[in-house]
Scaffold this active site. Sequence first.
Site, PDB file in Angstrom:
ATOM      1  N   ASN A   9      38.594  40.175  45.235  1.00 16.83           N
ATOM      2  CA  ASN A   9      38.145  39.204  44.567  1.00 16.83           C
ATOM      3  C   ASN A   9      37.982  37.927  45.096  1.00 16.83           C
ATOM      4  O   ASN A   9      39.127  37.567  45.729  1.00 16.83           O
ATOM      5  CB  ASN A   9      39.201  39.217  43.164  1.00 16.83           C
ATOM      6  CG  ASN A   9      38.806  37.890  42.214  1.00 16.83           C
ATOM      7  OD1 ASN A   9      38.444  36.733  42.634  1.00 16.83           O
ATOM      8  ND2 ASN A   9      39.096  38.226  41.083  1.00 16.83           N
ATOM      9  N   GLU A  36      34.438  38.088  40.908  1.00 18.32           N
ATOM     10  CA  GLU A  36      34.477  36.941  40.660  1.00 18.32           C
ATOM     11  C   GLU A  36      33.462  36.169  41.650  1.00 18.32           C
ATOM     12  O   GLU A  36      33.866  34.896  42.111  1.00 18.32           O
ATOM     13  CB  GLU A  36      35.849  36.421  40.606  1.00 18.32           C
ATOM     14  CG  GLU A  36      35.990  35.249  39.491  1.00 18.32           C
ATOM     15  CD  GLU A  36      37.464  34.623  39.389  1.00 18.32           C
ATOM     16  OE1 GLU A  36      37.604  33.741  38.720  1.00 18.32           O
ATOM     17  OE2 GLU A  36      38.379  35.404  40.105  1.00 18.32           O
ATOM     18  N   TYR A 107      35.063  44.131  37.342  1.00 29.00           N
ATOM     19  CA  TYR A 107      36.038  43.105  37.246  1.00 29.00           C
ATOM     20  C   TYR A 107      36.524  43.027  35.757  1.00 29.00           C
ATOM     21  O   TYR A 107      35.670  42.207  34.818  1.00 29.00           O
ATOM     22  CB  TYR A 107      35.157  41.866  37.663  1.00 29.00           C
ATOM     23  CG  TYR A 107      35.944  40.445  37.314  1.00 29.00           C
ATOM     24  CD1 TYR A 107      37.422  40.221  37.749  1.00 29.00           C
ATOM     25  CD2 TYR A 107      35.434  39.370  36.936  1.00 29.00           C
ATOM     26  CE1 TYR A 107      38.184  39.136  37.533  1.00 29.00           C
ATOM     27  CE2 TYR A 107      36.059  38.143  36.665  1.00 29.00           C
ATOM     28  CZ  TYR A 107      37.292  38.184  36.994  1.00 29.00           C
ATOM     29  OH  TYR A 107      38.028  36.829  36.790  1.00 29.00           O
ATOM     30  N   ASP A 150      38.885  44.447  40.807  1.00 31.20           N
ATOM     31  CA  ASP A 150      39.948  43.365  40.263  1.00 31.20           C
ATOM     32  C   ASP A 150      40.083  43.937  38.781  1.00 31.20           C
ATOM     33  O   ASP A 150      39.455  43.520  37.750  1.00 31.20           O
ATOM     34  CB  ASP A 150      39.547  42.102  40.367  1.00 31.20           C
ATOM     35  CG  ASP A 150      40.773  41.160  39.480  1.00 31.20           C
ATOM     36  OD1 ASP A 150      41.824  41.919  39.399  1.00 31.20           O
ATOM     37  OD2 ASP A 150      40.693  40.223  39.339  1.00 31.20           O
ATOM     38  N   ASN A 152      43.115  43.709  37.181  1.00 32.25           N
ATOM     39  CA  ASN A 152      43.566  42.578  36.615  1.00 32.25           C
ATOM     40  C   ASN A 152      44.925  43.353  35.557  1.00 32.25           C
ATOM     41  O   ASN A 152      45.605  42.660  34.741  1.00 32.25           O
ATOM     42  CB  ASN A 152      42.929  41.786  35.625  1.00 32.25           C
ATOM     43  CG  ASN A 152      42.455  40.434  36.248  1.00 32.25           C
ATOM     44  OD1 ASN A 152      43.237  39.661  36.696  1.00 32.25           O
ATOM     45  ND2 ASN A 152      41.255  40.102  36.032  1.00 32.25           N
ATOM     46  N   ASP A 252      42.957  34.030  45.894  1.00 27.39           N
ATOM     47  CA  ASP A 252      44.460  34.183  45.552  1.00 27.39           C
ATOM     48  C   ASP A 252      44.628  35.865  45.592  1.00 27.39           C
ATOM     49  O   ASP A 252      45.665  36.121  45.599  1.00 27.39           O
ATOM     50  CB  ASP A 252      44.721  33.657  44.419  1.00 27.39           C
ATOM     51  CG  ASP A 252      43.817  33.893  43.232  1.00 27.39           C
ATOM     52  OD1 ASP A 252      42.778  34.376  43.301  1.00 27.39           O
ATOM     53  OD2 ASP A 252      44.222  33.485  42.062  1.00 27.39           O
ATOM     54  N   HIS A 253      43.418  36.430  46.035  1.00 26.22           N
ATOM     55  CA  HIS A 253      43.576  37.911  46.084  1.00 26.22           C
ATOM     56  C   HIS A 253      43.171  38.263  47.728  1.00 26.22           C
ATOM     57  O   HIS A 253      42.575  37.549  48.525  1.00 26.22           O
ATOM     58  CB  HIS A 253      42.317  38.705  45.443  1.00 26.22           C
ATOM     59  CG  HIS A 253      42.441  38.409  43.902  1.00 26.22           C
ATOM     60  ND1 HIS A 253      42.839  39.760  43.230  1.00 26.22           N
ATOM     61  CD2 HIS A 253      42.303  37.322  43.071  1.00 26.22           C
ATOM     62  CE1 HIS A 253      42.828  39.241  41.718  1.00 26.22           C
ATOM     63  NE2 HIS A 253      42.538  37.988  41.764  1.00 26.22           N
TER      64      HIS A 253
END
Length: 262
Positions: A9, A36, A107, A150, A152, A252-253
């Site tokens: 991501n 993303e 995603y 991702d 999540n 942040d991934h």
Amino acid sequence: MPFTVATWNINSVRLREPIVLKLLAEEAPDVLCLQECKSPVDKIPLEGFRALGYGHVVARGQKGYNGVAILSKLPIADVGEMDFAGLGHARHVAARLENGVTIHNFYVPAGGDVPDRMVNEKFGQKLDYLTEMRDWFHGDAPEKSILVGDLNIAPREDDVWNHKQLLKIVSHTPIEVEHLGQAQEAGRWVDVTRADIPQGLLYSWWSYRARDWDAADKGRRLDHIWATPDISNAAHGSRILRAARGWEKPSDHAPVFASFDL
């Protein structure tokens, strides 16, 4: 044909083009799946990727949000996308390698901040998305396939820094874990990362809110690589490139890798 797949991501492929190029130059996966991307397909900066040998691209995009792309050194054919829960979002795309392996890049919706669909529409959309994934796998059983992305959700107790503290936090609530498990079971998907690394804390995401993410190490494993049983035994070499979380202007991934001998 041995090959390596990575999933990341990237949180804006245009903003973070330099670290995508860094990953491709230093790690050289055969296939990189991005989520993303936050870009229409025609605005994805492909020139630099092509210069590094990634001349094959299958992508779905939209301005400013979502977006998934598959960059490949190996020839790939576009085999479509699914719009689960009717959101109209660019959250899935699939491509097929010449050896017949299909790669699904997902995603899954993040689900907002409140784990209650009665007060948070986004959480309901996440659960509905996972339910439709489950139903699709039930109806069209995947074969010779890899699913990355991702998702999540950090499903296991050792996929988060503190299981008890996160039980009521979106991404680790029991209802999300249950829904993801049902989707996984419906496709008989094997969690390749945990097959390779069965024990121990393992994270692929650390919040931007942490002043020193590395020292605090309050991570979650939100990014996954799965494979169907007919090829899962060919998978090996799973790893998470934690160092990428500390690169300049990072996502942040962190990227997740797996290799397949097929």
